[in-house]
Design a protein around this motif. Structure first.
Motif, short mmCIF file in Angstrom:
data_model
loop_
_atom_site.label_atom_id
_atom_site.label_comp_id
_atom_site.label_asym_id
_atom_site.label_seq_id
_atom_site.Cartn_x
_atom_site.Cartn_y
_atom_site.Cartn_z
N LEU B 9 77.92 78.21 64.22
CA LEU B 9 77.64 79.59 63.80
C LEU B 9 76.13 79.68 63.62
CD1 LEU B 9 77.31 81.68 61.02
CD2 LEU B 9 78.45 82.43 63.09
N VAL B 10 75.52 80.49 64.45
CA VAL B 10 74.07 80.68 64.40
C VAL B 10 73.80 81.96 63.63
CG1 VAL B 10 71.96 80.90 65.75
CG2 VAL B 10 73.90 79.61 66.68
N ASP B 11 73.03 81.87 62.57
CA ASP B 11 72.76 83.03 61.73
C ASP B 11 71.25 83.15 61.55
OD1 ASP B 11 72.93 85.13 60.01
OD2 ASP B 11 73.81 84.01 58.35
N ILE B 105 74.81 91.77 64.29
CA ILE B 105 73.44 91.91 64.80
C ILE B 105 72.66 90.60 64.64
CG2 ILE B 105 72.47 92.85 62.65
CD1 ILE B 105 70.76 94.74 64.45
N ASP B 106 73.02 89.80 63.64
CA ASP B 106 72.22 88.58 63.42
C ASP B 106 73.04 87.30 63.39
OD1 ASP B 106 73.52 89.11 61.07
OD2 ASP B 106 71.75 89.03 59.78
N GLU B 107 74.27 87.34 63.90
CA GLU B 107 75.12 86.14 63.88
C GLU B 107 75.86 86.00 65.19
OE1 GLU B 107 77.72 85.44 60.08
OE2 GLU B 107 77.32 87.57 60.36
N SER B 108 76.03 84.74 65.59
CA SER B 108 76.77 84.49 66.82
C SER B 108 77.51 83.16 66.70
CB SER B 108 75.78 84.43 67.97
OG SER B 108 76.40 84.70 69.17
N PHE B 109 78.77 83.13 67.14
CA PHE B 109 79.46 81.85 67.26
C PHE B 109 79.12 81.25 68.62
CE2 PHE B 109 82.30 83.89 64.14
CZ PHE B 109 82.38 82.88 63.20
N VAL B 110 78.98 79.93 68.64
CA VAL B 110 78.67 79.22 69.88
C VAL B 110 79.76 78.18 70.09
CG1 VAL B 110 76.92 77.87 71.07
CG2 VAL B 110 76.24 79.46 69.30
N ASP B 111 80.30 78.10 71.29
CA ASP B 111 81.33 77.10 71.59
C ASP B 111 80.64 75.78 71.90
OD1 ASP B 111 83.47 75.64 72.29
OD2 ASP B 111 84.08 76.88 74.00
N LEU B 112 80.86 74.78 71.07
CA LEU B 112 80.23 73.47 71.29
C LEU B 112 81.26 72.41 71.69
CD1 LEU B 112 77.82 73.44 68.18
CD2 LEU B 112 77.27 74.07 70.53
#
Lengths: 144, 428
Positions: B9-11, B105-112
């Motif tokens: 989770l990139v915030d 607007i300021d968060e994204s989940f990334v599949d790792l």
């Protein structure tokens, strides 16, 4: 007709007569963005104010393309945050130190503090210099 | 065997404040806050402002003393800038990772999933986002989205993590994090569930993880049960890859002050309609109807909440075929305003909704609809002028010139990345 089916009415006019002989050779027009901007999400435009880079061909009122994705190296013209202000200079090596040089003999060399990680803001990749019809610029200073 | 799932989770850190700092590096290390629409409340604070005791959501006028005392720099919200900076961050994430889900607007989940060194990958990603866009981010990593959120929360508060915390790699850290984070702060746990859980002695994330299945299911349903499962490391919510097509569009604003004049309401609605039409064209969409709504105060003079029909009025008009032509939207919207407006009322907010949207390429055309090449050219010219000179440069007469209704945004920074006349100056 099923409710999901949509008819598309093509609003092209149909030309009678011979097709254009150039039709097979159509290409997209040159788009300067493609050539001036390699990394769109890392690229910013800035206006230049001042004359310290005139010997590098960068003049007051020019518009610069700045690419933050490029790792700054000696020789690059960079936007740097000096005392909190965005400033344009050439990054150079002096012995084993990095310095920021003006491209105008009237300006001094600025020493770079190697510990400051936010110092280099981006690398300038091209300068746009208008010869006629320059767009207006309100000139909002970064540090008001 | 299938790889065990792994999510990041990139915030973005204090996103709106960080956007302002990219273009004003002198503000690095200084306390700053950003105000909501209309300069009402504080909606973003830099770490320095948090440390000075500025609370989230405080009305600006109440925080003024503190702000002046400490010389905190105040910004009106600049959504044009934040929207563009968000798009830049998300596109760096998308091009650097296998798959992402933009969550806000300021968060994204990334599949790792399948990436051998999640922590190392995340550190490189974090540095890349910072270098490319100037925006600092924190990344939490774990086997489930709920745990990745939790990891992010811990990473943000503990500077020694260097902004990245991988809870999948270290069971002892996971245990510590679950024991530390309040159940209120677990993703998907709202106020009411939190209150119920505290009553039952469930105060921390770890308590909810260890709660008995049948009980959780009974009290919190399937969603609550999934949350508990996710805390146990069993992934229940996959990455949502398909961003649904836009089905409707809404443009609304609170007025800067109470508005009582028909002309001012009409101008505001015309301006919102013009903005909505511009959004349609940007997204290659067309609309068939336009709904206009007007709102007065939700409370009467006491603190009684009025019935909705007393404070909100709305009506819908047809646009006469699918269109994205500003003139048709503005014309239809102003006609609706004339019908809705009641003299003697204090209007606080107005907006337009386009309830049905289609892609321009496949919108059904009526048999007698004329193709509108002139309309397309005119609108393209309008959009080009706005792109170069800003939305103030040219507008419909119906939008008015005084804009008495307009939001207060006295402290807004320039639109550094979307308007050529606003791009930053560099000295040389």
């Amino acid at each position: 007709m099923s409710p999901g089916l949509k008819l598309i009415l093509v609003d092209e006019t149909v030309q009678a007569g011979f097709p254009s002989p150039a039709g097979d050779y159509l290409e997209g027009r040159i788009d300067l963005n493609e050539h001036l901007i390699q990394h769109p999400s890392a690229t910013f435009l800035v206006w230049v104010s001042g004359d310290s880079m005139v010997d590098a061909g960068i003049f007051d009122g020019d518009l610069l393309v700045v690419d933050r994705s490029i790792q700054a190296a000696p020789g690059h013209i960079v936007v740097a945050a000096i005392d909190g202000e965005l400033t344009l200079k050439r990054l150079a090596r002096r012995g084993n130190r990095m310095v920021l040089q003006a491209e105008n003999d009237a300006y001094p060399v600025i020493e770079v503090d190697e510990n400051s990680e936010t110092l280099i803001w981006g690398v300038a990749t091209s300068a746009i210099h208008w010869l006629a019809g320059q767009p207006p610029r309100t000139g909002t200073m970064a540090a008001e | 065997m299938k790889n065990p799932t792994l999510f990041g989770l990139v915030d973005c850190n204090n996103f709106y404040c960080s956007c302002e700092r990219v273009f004003q590096p002198s503000l690095e290390g200084f306390p700053i806050v950003v105000l909501s629409n209309n300069d009402g409340c504080i909606i973003a604070r830099s770490n320095e402002a948090k440390a000075l005791g500025v609370e989230m959501g405080t009305p600006y006028f109440k925080a003024r003393g503190l702000i002046e005392q400490h010389g905190i720099k105040v910004f009106s919200s600049n959504y044009t800038l934040y929207g563009d900076m968000s798009a830049r961050v998300m596109s760096v994430l998308a091009e650097s990772s296998p798959d992402i889900e933009v969550y806000s607007i300021d968060e994204s989940f990334v599949d790792l999933t399948g990436i051998p060194d999640g922590d190392g990958f995340a550190r490189i990603l974090r540095r890349k986002v910072r270098q490319w866009t100037g925006i600092p981010v924190c990344i939490g990593i774990a086997q489930t989205k709920t745990l990745a959120k939790l990891a992010n929360r811990v990473a943000k508060k503990a500077p020694k993590t260097g902004g990245v915390l991988d809870l999948s790699a270290n069971p002892a850290w996971l245990e510590k994090a679950l024991a530390k984070v309040d159940v209120d702060d677990v993703w998907g746990i709202g106020h009411r569930w939190a209150a119920m859980l505290h009553d039952r002695g469930i105060h921390k994330a770890a308590h909810l993880r260890d709660a008995e299945d049948g009980w959780v299911r009974k009290r919190m349903g399937v969603i609550g049960h999934r949350t508990a499962m996710e805390l146990r490391g069993i992934s229940c919510w996959p990455l949502e890859r398909n961003v649904p097509d836009k089905k409707s569009c809404c443009v609304s604003r609170a007025f800067g002050q109470v508005v009582t004049e028909l002309s001012a309401v009409r101008e505001a609605v015309a301006s919102h309609a013009a903005r909505a039409a511009q959004k349609l064209r940007r997204d290659g969409l067309v609309a068939s109807h336009i709904t206009v709504f007007l709102m007065t105060d939700r409370f009467d003079n006491g603190d009684q909440v009025l019935p909705r029909s007393d404070y909100e009025s709305a009506a819908t008009a047809e646009l006469g075929g699918w269109t994205a032509d500003s003139r048709r939207l503005v014309g239809a919207a102003t006609a609706v305003v004339e019908r809705l407006f009641r003299p003697g009322r204090d209007y606080k907010k107005a907006g337009v909704i386009l309830p049905f949207l289609e892609s321009d390429a496949c919108a059904p055309r009526g048999l007698f609809d004329r193709p509108e090449p002139k309309s397309k050219n005119l609108m393209a010219a309008l959009d080009a002028i706005h792109a170069q000179y800003g939305r103030r440069s040219i507008h419909f007469a119906a939008e008015g010139t005084k804009k008495a209704w307009e939001m207060k945004q006295e402290l807004r920074s320039p639109r550094y990345t979307t308007c050529l006349s606003d791009v930053p100056n560099v000295r040389c």
